[in-house]
Motif scaffolding. Structure first.
Motif, PDB file in Angstrom:
ATOM      1  N   TYR A 242      -0.125  -4.461 -11.670  1.00  0.00           N
ATOM      2  CA  TYR A 242       0.278  -4.495  -9.579  1.00  0.00           C
ATOM      3  C   TYR A 242       1.674  -3.640  -9.422  1.00  0.00           C
ATOM      4  CZ  TYR A 242      -0.363  -6.111  -4.706  1.00  0.00           C
ATOM      5  OH  TYR A 242      -0.273  -6.012  -3.671  1.00  0.00           O
ATOM      6  N   ALA A 243       2.532  -3.690  -9.479  1.00  0.00           N
ATOM      7  CA  ALA A 243       3.763  -3.832  -8.929  1.00  0.00           C
ATOM      8  C   ALA A 243       3.194  -2.231  -9.541  1.00  0.00           C
ATOM      9  CB  ALA A 243       4.583  -4.325 -10.603  1.00  0.00           C
ATOM     10  N   LYS A 244       2.950  -1.593 -10.423  1.00  0.00           N
ATOM     11  CA  LYS A 244       3.046  -0.286 -11.187  1.00  0.00           C
ATOM     12  C   LYS A 244       1.977   0.330  -9.519  1.00  0.00           C
ATOM     13  CE  LYS A 244       4.122   0.151 -15.472  1.00  0.00           C
ATOM     14  NZ  LYS A 244       4.025   0.111 -17.320  1.00  0.00           N
ATOM     15  N   GLN A 245       0.762  -0.594  -9.695  1.00  0.00           N
ATOM     16  CA  GLN A 245       0.257   0.111  -8.555  1.00  0.00           C
ATOM     17  C   GLN A 245       0.734   0.470  -7.638  1.00  0.00           C
ATOM     18  OE1 GLN A 245      -3.868  -1.849  -7.782  1.00  0.00           O
ATOM     19  NE2 GLN A 245      -3.762  -0.992  -5.655  1.00  0.00           N
ATOM     20  N   LEU A 246       1.623  -0.442  -6.573  1.00  0.00           N
ATOM     21  CA  LEU A 246       2.597  -0.556  -5.287  1.00  0.00           C
ATOM     22  C   LEU A 246       3.415   0.445  -5.438  1.00  0.00           C
ATOM     23  CD1 LEU A 246       3.209  -3.912  -4.581  1.00  0.00           C
ATOM     24  CD2 LEU A 246       1.738  -2.573  -3.262  1.00  0.00           C
ATOM     25  N   ASP A 247       3.573   1.030  -6.945  1.00  0.00           N
ATOM     26  CA  ASP A 247       4.620   2.174  -6.439  1.00  0.00           C
ATOM     27  C   ASP A 247       3.773   3.212  -6.479  1.00  0.00           C
ATOM     28  OD1 ASP A 247       7.394   0.907  -6.893  1.00  0.00           O
ATOM     29  OD2 ASP A 247       7.151   0.405  -8.966  1.00  0.00           O
ATOM     30  N   GLN A 248       2.927   3.696  -7.008  1.00  0.00           N
ATOM     31  CA  GLN A 248       1.528   4.848  -7.062  1.00  0.00           C
ATOM     32  C   GLN A 248       1.554   4.795  -5.907  1.00  0.00           C
ATOM     33  OE1 GLN A 248      -1.280   3.867  -9.675  1.00  0.00           O
ATOM     34  NE2 GLN A 248       0.016   4.971 -11.241  1.00  0.00           N
ATOM     35  N   GLU A 249       1.049   3.474  -4.751  1.00  0.00           N
ATOM     36  CA  GLU A 249       1.323   3.941  -3.378  1.00  0.00           C
ATOM     37  C   GLU A 249       2.016   4.143  -2.726  1.00  0.00           C
ATOM     38  OE1 GLU A 249      -0.971   0.453  -2.797  1.00  0.00           O
ATOM     39  OE2 GLU A 249      -2.965   1.508  -4.150  1.00  0.00           O
ATOM     40  N   ASP A 250       3.047   4.236  -3.064  1.00  0.00           N
ATOM     41  CA  ASP A 250       4.733   3.539  -2.032  1.00  0.00           C
ATOM     42  C   ASP A 250       4.793   5.430  -1.414  1.00  0.00           C
ATOM     43  OD1 ASP A 250       7.230   3.627  -0.690  1.00  0.00           O
ATOM     44  OD2 ASP A 250       7.750   3.825  -2.696  1.00  0.00           O
ATOM     45  N   PRO A 251       4.488   5.744   0.141  1.00  0.00           N
ATOM     46  CA  PRO A 251       4.884   8.000   0.061  1.00  0.00           C
ATOM     47  C   PRO A 251       6.009   8.100  -0.351  1.00  0.00           C
ATOM     48  CG  PRO A 251       4.448   5.940   1.867  1.00  0.00           C
ATOM     49  CD  PRO A 251       4.591   4.967   0.867  1.00  0.00           C
ATOM     50  N   LEU A 252       7.565   6.636  -0.028  1.00  0.00           N
ATOM     51  CA  LEU A 252       8.735   6.931  -0.345  1.00  0.00           C
ATOM     52  C   LEU A 252       9.382   6.455  -1.820  1.00  0.00           C
ATOM     53  CD1 LEU A 252      10.187   5.307   2.226  1.00  0.00           C
ATOM     54  CD2 LEU A 252       9.982   7.287   2.391  1.00  0.00           C
ATOM     55  N   ALA A 253       8.004   6.339  -3.045  1.00  0.00           N
ATOM     56  CA  ALA A 253       8.235   6.217  -4.219  1.00  0.00           C
ATOM     57  C   ALA A 253       9.605   7.699  -4.454  1.00  0.00           C
ATOM     58  CB  ALA A 253       7.263   6.248  -5.236  1.00  0.00           C
ATOM     59  N   HIS A 254       9.282   8.807  -4.388  1.00  0.00           N
ATOM     60  CA  HIS A 254       9.901   9.491  -4.955  1.00  0.00           C
ATOM     61  C   HIS A 254      12.042   9.953  -4.684  1.00  0.00           C
ATOM     62  CE1 HIS A 254       9.056  11.502  -0.737  1.00  0.00           C
ATOM     63  NE2 HIS A 254       9.852  11.976  -0.797  1.00  0.00           N
ATOM     64  N   ILE A 255      11.921   9.333  -3.353  1.00  0.00           N
ATOM     65  CA  ILE A 255      13.303   8.981  -3.285  1.00  0.00           C
ATOM     66  C   ILE A 255      14.241   8.760  -4.005  1.00  0.00           C
ATOM     67  CG2 ILE A 255      14.920   8.696  -1.533  1.00  0.00           C
ATOM     68  CD1 ILE A 255      12.516  10.430  -0.049  1.00  0.00           C
ATOM     69  N   ARG A 256      13.503   8.004  -4.971  1.00  0.00           N
ATOM     70  CA  ARG A 256      14.312   7.247  -5.909  1.00  0.00           C
ATOM     71  C   ARG A 256      15.067   8.195  -7.257  1.00  0.00           C
ATOM     72  NH1 ARG A 256      14.473   2.423  -9.282  1.00  0.00           N
ATOM     73  NH2 ARG A 256      14.631   2.874 -11.635  1.00  0.00           N
ATOM     74  N   ARG A 257      14.260   9.577  -6.770  1.00  0.00           N
ATOM     75  CA  ARG A 257      15.281  10.470  -8.024  1.00  0.00           C
ATOM     76  C   ARG A 257      15.915  10.927  -7.428  1.00  0.00           C
ATOM     77  NH1 ARG A 257       8.867  11.408  -8.363  1.00  0.00           N
ATOM     78  NH2 ARG A 257       9.112  13.459  -7.033  1.00  0.00           N
TER      79      ARG A 257
END
Length: 419
Positions: free
Chosen positions: A8-23
């Motif tokens: 579920y946590a990974k699913q939230l990350d996949q749906e997060d529009p800002l996830a790429h900013i971590r990179r």
């Protein structure tokens, strides 16, 4: 419906529009190359990958141009602080006229108190939170002493009720009603460093101003975290550091806000230097002091470019993402963190930060009954970087720019195993 599972946590990350900013950030790693679970952006934000490039640009221009870099550099040094103003103003909800980046936090608080703490024999007291960050306490104590007042009489503490950790605005209202005629200044931390409680600074400003008190805010734990809307709040002044949520590097510069209503008051008491003198005649060198309007009128010295370059690297990310999107993710990320902590189901552990997202930023202060610093040390041994505060609190800040929902899940699983 939230779920306490890794999937579920990974699913939230996949749906997060800002996830790429971590990179765009360097995530610390241990000697084996494994990433740390980093939850201390409330103490020191992580380094953007562009920071080295931004600083190197100024080093190259210094080598290439020498003193002419003030005018010839790619980012000319003379007006460099102005490159930071617009984005910084957007982050704290201010007009560009009201904001400048300069000095460090406590230095700026003192410079602001030169102007906005003007005590008389009968109206001289200062109100702070009872558990204000120590530097704020030391600063106001020294201001009281400097003006010849007794600290015990002059310092008023807004305290939690017995058996509680959080502060009630009604108790501050009572203090001001009863002692407002003797109070010259309220200096409140916008987000309390220990509990993570975010105060209604607009309401605080209204309460203070109703009794002709000046109102200032220390946003060290607020800038880049919550949206303080400083202009709308009506507070007289504010200051904040940039090395926490604003990711500018250890010991970096401070931001300063002075409300527009004070922008053109040239007769306000203040310390002077050549950088708050009229920039049109600054280099004439022999002109009488002519203070600039707005927050720039509190500058003293020319800007330290290398530190400002690091700030610019971070602010460019903020400008791209925007505080609305960051705040939206912050509420979701911290809400999931709180949910997982509550799922532990132990009477030994509780979150003392308010549950209402409008009364907190991304920090959760987790109180662990009968724990000591050995718990924090065990977390560190398990690749989790948190912040321990005596007597029994772990401060954890899942920062929406670079923390993930998976980070939160894994951190809570480790904490649960240690309990």
């Amino acid at each position: 419906m939230q779920k306490n599972t890794l999937d579920y946590a990974k699913q939230l990350d996949q749906e997060d529009p800002l996830a790429h900013i971590r990179r765009e950030f360097h995530i610390p790693k241990d000697e084996s190359g494994k990433e740390w679970l980093y939850f201390t952006g409330n103490s020191l934000g992580l380094q953007p990958k562009t920071t080295q490039e931004y600083i190197q640009q100024e080093l190259d221009d210094w080598a290439k141009y020498g003193v002419e870099g003030h005018f010839e550099a790619k980012n000319p040094w003379m007006p460099y602080h102005e490159f930071l103003t617009e984005t910084m103003a957007e982050i704290v909800g201010a007009k560009p006229l009201e904001v400048v980046v300069m000095n460090t936090l406590t230095t700026n608080l003192h410079l602001l108190m030169v102007s906005f703490y003007q005590p008389t024999k009968t109206k001289y007291k200062i109100v702070i939170e009872s558990d204000a960050f120590p530097s704020d306490r030391y600063a106001v104590q020294s201001q009281l002493k400097f003006h010849g007042f007794d600290v015990e009489e002059g310092l008023i503490e807004w305290k939690p009720r017995e058996g509680e950790e959080l502060l009630h605005i009604e108790d501050l209202e009572t203090i001001i009603e009863e002692q407002g005629d003797e109070i010259a200044l309220l200096l409140i931390g916008g987000v309390n460093y220990y509990t993570g409680q975010y105060f209604d600074i607009k309401r605080i400003a209204e309460l203070g101003h109703a009794k002709d008190c000046m109102v200032g805010v220390d946003l060290a734990h607020g800038a880049g975290n919550i949206q303080p809307n400083l202009h709308e709040s009506g507070v007289d002044f504010a200051a904040w550091c940039t090395y926490k949520y604003l990711n500018s590097g250890p010991g970096s510069l401070s931001g300063l806000f002075v409300h527009e209503k004070h922008a053109y008051k040239k007769d306000l008491p203040r310390f002077a230097g050549w950088w708050n003198h009229n920039k049109e005649t600054r280099f004439n060198m022999r002109q009488p002091f002519d203070v600039m309007p707005g927050a720039e009128g509190w500058q003293l010295s020319n800007p330290p470019i290398l530190s400002m370059a690091a700030i610019k690297a971070s602010l460019d990310i903020f400008a791209k993402v925007g505080m609305d999107a960051l705040r939206e993710k912050s509420i979701k990320l911290t809400g999931y963190f709180e949910y997982l902590i509550n799922q532990i189901g132990s009477d030994k552990i509780k979150v003392i930060t308010p549950s209402d997202p409008q009364q907190r930023g991304c920090q959760l202060s987790v109180q662990v009954k009968d724990a000591d610093k050995s718990l924090h040390q065990k977390l560190t041994e398990n690749n989790v970087i948190t912040d321990w505060r005596e007597p029994d609190v772990i401060r954890c800040a899942p920062v929406p720019l670079y923390n993930s929902f998976e980070d939160v899940y894994r951190m809570v699983e480790i904490l649960k195993s240690l309990l």
